[in-house]
Design an enzyme around this catalytic site. Structure first.
Site, PDB file in Angstrom:
ATOM      1  CG  ASP A 238      -3.464  -6.492   9.119  1.00 36.41           C
ATOM      2  OD1 ASP A 238      -3.491  -6.482   7.872  1.00 36.41           O
ATOM      3  OD2 ASP A 238      -4.447  -6.805   9.812  1.00 36.41           O
ATOM      4  CB  SER A 239      -3.862  -0.626   9.812  1.00 34.87           C
ATOM      5  OG  SER A 239      -3.482  -0.533   8.454  1.00 34.87           O
TER       6      SER A 239
ATOM      7  CE  LYS B 225      -1.620  -0.725   5.604  1.00 30.16           C
ATOM      8  NZ  LYS B 225      -1.432  -2.182   5.791  1.00 30.16           N
TER       9      LYS B 225
ATOM     10  CG  ASN C  42      -1.843   1.117   1.355  1.00 27.23           C
ATOM     11  OD1 ASN C  42      -1.465   2.248   1.058  1.00 27.23           O
ATOM     12  ND2 ASN C  42      -3.056   0.858   1.804  1.00 27.23           N
TER      13      ASN C  42
ATOM     14  N   GLY D  67      -7.766   6.003   2.108  1.00 24.48           N
ATOM     15  CA  GLY D  67      -8.746   5.039   2.612  1.00 24.48           C
ATOM     16  C   GLY D  67      -9.951   5.699   3.271  1.00 24.48           C
TER      17      GLY D  67
HETATM   18  P1  ITT Z   1      -0.857  -4.288   2.754  1.00 28.22           P
HETATM   19  O1  ITT Z   1      -1.599  -5.506   3.278  1.00 28.22           O
HETATM   20  O2  ITT Z   1      -0.059  -4.556   1.535  1.00 28.22           O
HETATM   21  O3  ITT Z   1      -0.080  -3.578   3.841  1.00 28.22           O
HETATM   22  P2  ITT Z   1      -3.535  -3.140   2.546  1.00 28.22           P
HETATM   23  O4  ITT Z   1      -4.048  -1.815   2.065  1.00 28.22           O
HETATM   24  O5  ITT Z   1      -4.233  -4.371   2.021  1.00 28.22           O
HETATM   25  O6  ITT Z   1      -1.959  -3.208   2.255  1.00 28.22           O
HETATM   26  P3  ITT Z   1      -4.437  -3.862   5.198  1.00 28.22           P
HETATM   27  O7  ITT Z   1      -4.703  -5.275   4.842  1.00 28.22           O
HETATM   28  O8  ITT Z   1      -3.740  -3.583   6.504  1.00 28.22           O
HETATM   29  O9  ITT Z   1      -3.561  -3.125   4.103  1.00 28.22           O
HETATM   30  O10 ITT Z   1      -5.811  -3.087   5.116  1.00 28.22           O
HETATM   31  C1  ITT Z   1      -5.958  -1.932   5.835  1.00 28.22           C
HETATM   32  C2  ITT Z   1      -7.066  -1.096   5.232  1.00 28.22           C
HETATM   33  O11 ITT Z   1      -7.609  -0.295   6.291  1.00 28.22           O
HETATM   34  C3  ITT Z   1      -6.484  -0.104   4.234  1.00 28.22           C
HETATM   35  O12 ITT Z   1      -6.480  -0.590   2.917  1.00 28.22           O
HETATM   36  C4  ITT Z   1      -7.442   1.063   4.403  1.00 28.22           C
HETATM   37  O13 ITT Z   1      -8.623   0.795   3.711  1.00 28.22           O
HETATM   38  C5  ITT Z   1      -7.764   1.034   5.893  1.00 28.22           C
HETATM   39  N1  ITT Z   1      -6.838   1.902   6.632  1.00 28.22           N
HETATM   40  C6  ITT Z   1      -5.746   1.503   7.363  1.00 28.22           C
HETATM   41  N2  ITT Z   1      -5.089   2.564   7.849  1.00 28.22           N
HETATM   42  C7  ITT Z   1      -5.769   3.647   7.423  1.00 28.22           C
HETATM   43  C8  ITT Z   1      -5.569   5.028   7.587  1.00 28.22           C
HETATM   44  O14 ITT Z   1      -4.524   5.512   8.245  1.00 28.22           O
HETATM   45  N3  ITT Z   1      -6.449   5.853   7.019  1.00 28.22           N
HETATM   46  C9  ITT Z   1      -7.492   5.392   6.331  1.00 28.22           C
HETATM   47  N4  ITT Z   1      -7.750   4.097   6.097  1.00 28.22           N
HETATM   48  C10 ITT Z   1      -6.893   3.222   6.657  1.00 28.22           C
END
Ligand code: ITT
Length: 207
Positions: free
Chosen positions: A77-78, A13, A10, A160
């Site tokens: 992971d968030s 991130k 991402n 996001g």
């Molecule tokens: P990676 O697994 O490759 O790190 P990902 O986007 O799939 O990328 P996650 O599985 O951790 O990451 O999904 C977290 C989702 O939560 C992310 O895609 C956003 O939609 C949301 N999210 C996390 N942190 C955020 C933030 O700071 N602001 C807004 N949305 C956030």
């Protein structure tokens, strides 16, 4: 200089991570920069499990490369927990979109919650950061930031779900904060600073 490899695909991130760790004297590389392009299956049921799965998958790769063997691998992971939805979407925050855009998903939920009173709109962003050290040791931290589901989408910063995550102390969404303000209060900012503390003994050790 010590090297940290960040196991995220991402780009938003990754940008925040570079900003938050800009004062740490370490070289930070993305998965792309080390040539890791595999899909990692996030089949854990908690943020810590998923962060650990991602960090371990990339560490398996770095351990096979002489020039990356001494690097620390970190992963994030968030997601967003909405109390009105019994803490969903949680670890499924990305998958919850389905084939909707973020704007569509947020608009749908704002509509669904149009008559939900303030005290029932509570939500939090959660972030777990996991680390795999060169000796194979695993560490993890988890941090949150509390907020509310806003009544409308506002702001252009962040990414996001930021445009509908309302933070009472600032009186606006996290998409209306500057980068510095978001990093100061965010789940990711807090988790990365906590992880940096945990890594200090390793980062300060001479080779
Ligand atoms: P990676 O697994 O490759 O790190 P990902 O986007 O799939 O990328 P996650 O599985 O951790 O990451 O999904 C977290 C989702 O939560 C992310 O895609 C956003 O939609 C949301 N999210 C996390 N942190 C955020 C933030 O700071 N602001 C807004 N949305 C956030």
């Amino acid at each position: 200089m010590k090297m940290i490899i960040f196991a995220t695909g991402n780009k938003d991130k990754m940008r925040e991570i570079r900003e938050i760790l800009s004062d740490a004297l370490v070289e930070i590389r993305s998965m792309e920069e080390i040539g890791f392009y595999e899909e990692i299956e996030e089949n854990g049921t908690t943020f810590i499990e998923n962060a650990t799965i991602k960090a371990k998958a990339v560490a398996q790769f770095t351990q096979k490369k002489e020039e990356l063997k001494q690097a620390i691998v970190l992963a994030d992971d968030s997601g967003l927990e909405i109390d009105y939805l019994n803490k969903e979407p949680g670890v499924y925050s990305h998958r919850w979109l389905g084939n909707r855009t973020y704007t569509q998903a947020m608009t749908d939920l704002i509509e669904q919650m149009h008559d939900v009173p303030e005290e029932k709109r509570s939500a939090r962003f959660v972030c777990s950061i996991a680390a795999v050290l060169p000796n194979g040791e695993c560490l993890s931290v988890l941090e949150t930031v509390e907020g509310k589901v806003a009544h409308e989408i506002s702001g252009e910063n962040g990414f996001g779900y930021d445009p509908f995550f309302y933070v009472e102390s600032f009186g606006c969404t996290t998409a209306q904060l500057t980068r510095e303000q978001k990093n100061e209060i965010s789940h990711r900012g807090k988790a990365l600073r906590a992880m940096k503390e945990r890594l200090m003994p390793y980062l300060n050790a001479s080779d």
